[in-house]
Each structure stands twice: as C-alpha cells, then as structure tokens.
Design a protein around this motif. Structure first.
Motif, mmCIF file in Angstrom:
data_model
loop_
_atom_site.group_PDB
_atom_site.id
_atom_site.type_symbol
_atom_site.label_atom_id
_atom_site.label_comp_id
_atom_site.label_asym_id
_atom_site.label_seq_id
_atom_site.Cartn_x
_atom_site.Cartn_y
_atom_site.Cartn_z
ATOM 1 N N GLU A 21 0.837 -1.200 0.000
ATOM 2 C CA GLU A 21 0.000 0.000 0.000
ATOM 3 C C GLU A 21 0.874 1.253 0.000
ATOM 4 O OE1 GLU A 21 -3.310 2.261 -0.364
ATOM 5 O OE2 GLU A 21 -3.158 0.090 -0.569
ATOM 6 N N TYR A 22 1.931 1.244 0.804
ATOM 7 C CA TYR A 22 2.895 2.354 0.820
ATOM 8 C C TYR A 22 3.454 2.575 -0.589
ATOM 9 C CZ TYR A 22 7.563 4.360 1.102
ATOM 10 O OH TYR A 22 8.704 5.105 0.873
ATOM 11 N N ALA A 23 3.875 1.504 -1.247
ATOM 12 C CA ALA A 23 4.497 1.619 -2.574
ATOM 13 C C ALA A 23 3.535 2.220 -3.592
ATOM 14 C CB ALA A 23 4.986 0.250 -3.037
ATOM 15 N N LYS A 24 2.253 1.848 -3.512
ATOM 16 C CA LYS A 24 1.261 2.399 -4.444
ATOM 17 C C LYS A 24 1.140 3.909 -4.295
ATOM 18 C CE LYS A 24 -2.460 0.060 -3.607
ATOM 19 N NZ LYS A 24 -3.745 -0.661 -3.593
ATOM 20 N N LEU A 25 1.303 4.404 -3.070
ATOM 21 C CA LEU A 25 1.176 5.842 -2.814
ATOM 22 C C LEU A 25 2.510 6.575 -2.946
ATOM 23 C CD1 LEU A 25 -1.111 5.576 0.336
ATOM 24 C CD2 LEU A 25 -1.814 6.258 -1.973
ATOM 25 N N ALA A 26 3.578 5.953 -2.471
ATOM 26 C CA ALA A 26 4.881 6.629 -2.407
ATOM 27 C C ALA A 26 5.491 6.855 -3.786
ATOM 28 C CB ALA A 26 5.849 5.833 -1.541
ATOM 29 N N GLY A 27 5.427 5.858 -4.654
ATOM 30 C CA GLY A 27 6.032 6.004 -5.986
ATOM 31 C C GLY A 27 5.522 7.222 -6.725
ATOM 32 N N PRO A 28 4.214 7.350 -6.899
ATOM 33 C CA PRO A 28 3.690 8.532 -7.583
ATOM 34 C C PRO A 28 3.992 9.836 -6.852
ATOM 35 C CG PRO A 28 2.047 6.793 -7.569
ATOM 36 C CD PRO A 28 3.171 6.339 -6.684
ATOM 37 N N ALA A 29 3.979 9.821 -5.516
ATOM 38 C CA ALA A 29 4.274 11.039 -4.756
ATOM 39 C C ALA A 29 5.713 11.487 -4.986
ATOM 40 C CB ALA A 29 4.021 10.810 -3.264
ATOM 41 N N ILE A 30 6.627 10.538 -4.980
ATOM 42 C CA ILE A 30 8.046 10.857 -5.185
ATOM 43 C C ILE A 30 8.275 11.344 -6.617
ATOM 44 C CG2 ILE A 30 10.338 9.802 -5.371
ATOM 45 C CD1 ILE A 30 9.465 8.074 -2.893
ATOM 46 N N GLN A 31 7.680 10.668 -7.586
ATOM 47 C CA GLN A 31 7.853 11.084 -8.978
ATOM 48 C C GLN A 31 7.220 12.447 -9.240
ATOM 49 O OE1 GLN A 31 6.320 7.432 -10.682
ATOM 50 N NE2 GLN A 31 8.381 6.888 -11.383
ATOM 51 N N ALA A 32 6.075 12.720 -8.629
ATOM 52 C CA ALA A 32 5.426 14.024 -8.797
ATOM 53 C C ALA A 32 6.292 15.146 -8.235
ATOM 54 C CB ALA A 32 4.057 14.034 -8.121
ATOM 55 N N ALA A 33 7.123 14.820 -7.244
ATOM 56 C CA ALA A 33 8.010 15.816 -6.636
ATOM 57 C C ALA A 33 9.355 15.895 -7.366
ATOM 58 C CB ALA A 33 8.228 15.486 -5.160
ATOM 59 N N GLY A 34 9.492 15.192 -8.481
ATOM 60 C CA GLY A 34 10.711 15.282 -9.280
ATOM 61 C C GLY A 34 11.701 14.157 -9.061
ATOM 62 N N GLY A 35 11.355 13.159 -8.258
ATOM 63 C CA GLY A 35 12.267 12.047 -8.007
ATOM 64 C C GLY A 35 12.297 11.068 -9.169
ATOM 65 N N ARG A 36 13.491 10.524 -9.416
ATOM 66 C CA ARG A 36 13.686 9.532 -10.471
ATOM 67 C C ARG A 36 14.276 8.269 -9.837
ATOM 68 N NH1 ARG A 36 14.979 14.448 -11.780
ATOM 69 N NH2 ARG A 36 17.185 14.258 -11.319
ATOM 70 N N PHE A 37 13.544 7.173 -9.901
ATOM 71 C CA PHE A 37 14.029 5.917 -9.330
ATOM 72 C C PHE A 37 15.172 5.389 -10.189
ATOM 73 C CE2 PHE A 37 9.920 6.332 -7.411
ATOM 74 C CZ PHE A 37 10.072 5.765 -6.151
ATOM 75 N N LEU A 38 16.331 5.203 -9.565
ATOM 76 C CA LEU A 38 17.494 4.695 -10.282
ATOM 77 C C LEU A 38 17.712 3.207 -10.034
ATOM 78 C CD1 LEU A 38 20.046 7.592 -9.705
ATOM 79 C CD2 LEU A 38 18.466 7.261 -11.613
ATOM 80 N N ALA A 39 17.409 2.752 -8.826
ATOM 81 C CA ALA A 39 17.589 1.336 -8.479
ATOM 82 C C ALA A 39 16.692 1.005 -7.300
ATOM 83 C CB ALA A 39 19.043 1.062 -8.117
#
Length: 97
Positions: A21-39
């Motif tokens: 549940e955290y991952a479903k919410l956190a991923g979009p929140a981080i990406q919306a704030a400009g974060g780019r998942f590298l690994a």
C-alpha cells in the motif's frame, strides 16, 4: 546546484501488505516531486558490514527537492499507510560536484 540522492534501506519488513500500500502511494508522490528511481530491490552483492536487505536509490535535482518530496502531504500519506510495516533507514545525500 548539485543533485541529491535519497537512499533507503529496509532492515525488516513485518507487514508486506502495508508495504504494498505504501508503494502504491509513495512512488507517484516521489515522482510528482521530481524524483527519479534509479535502483530498487535486493543487492546483487554486499561487502564489509553490509546486510543483505532491500535498497532504493532515488535521484533529485537538489536536496531541497528531495526533502520537499519526503515532507509533502502525498508522501506523508504513504508513510501513514506503511505504519509499522517495515523498519527502514532513509538518508538524503548531496552529490559531489
């Protein structure tokens, strides 16, 4: 302005459903704030005193952007969903110029 990296390691996961549940919410929140998942995932190899544990590496354009992502209402909702479902360590590190 140097980039920043958000490094998260998971010491233990006690509630996989809460983590999902955290991952479903956190991923979009981080990406919306400009974060780019590298690994993200389990390490291919560990050395010295490292523990074989899940790790996540996210790149931001600045420390301010990374801390803003963490402190955003959207990410805070993700943290609330996680609750005590995982023991983690999160660090934000400024890149070397």
């Amino acid at each position: 302005m140097p980039k920043a990296y958000w490094i998260a390691t998971y010491r233990s996961i006690s509630n996989p459903d809460a983590l999902a549940e955290y991952a479903k919410l956190a991923g979009p929140a981080i990406q919306a704030a400009g974060g780019r998942f590298l690994a993200r995932g389990m390490p291919a190899q560990v050395y010295e005193a490292a523990v074989h544990q899940r790790a996540v590496l996210i790149e931001f354009d600045s420390v301010a952007q990374a801390t803003g992502a963490h402190d955003s209402p959207e990410y805070q909702r993700a943290l609330k969903a996680l609750g005590n479902g995982a023991e983690r360590d999160i660090r934000i590190v400024e890149a070397m110029e």
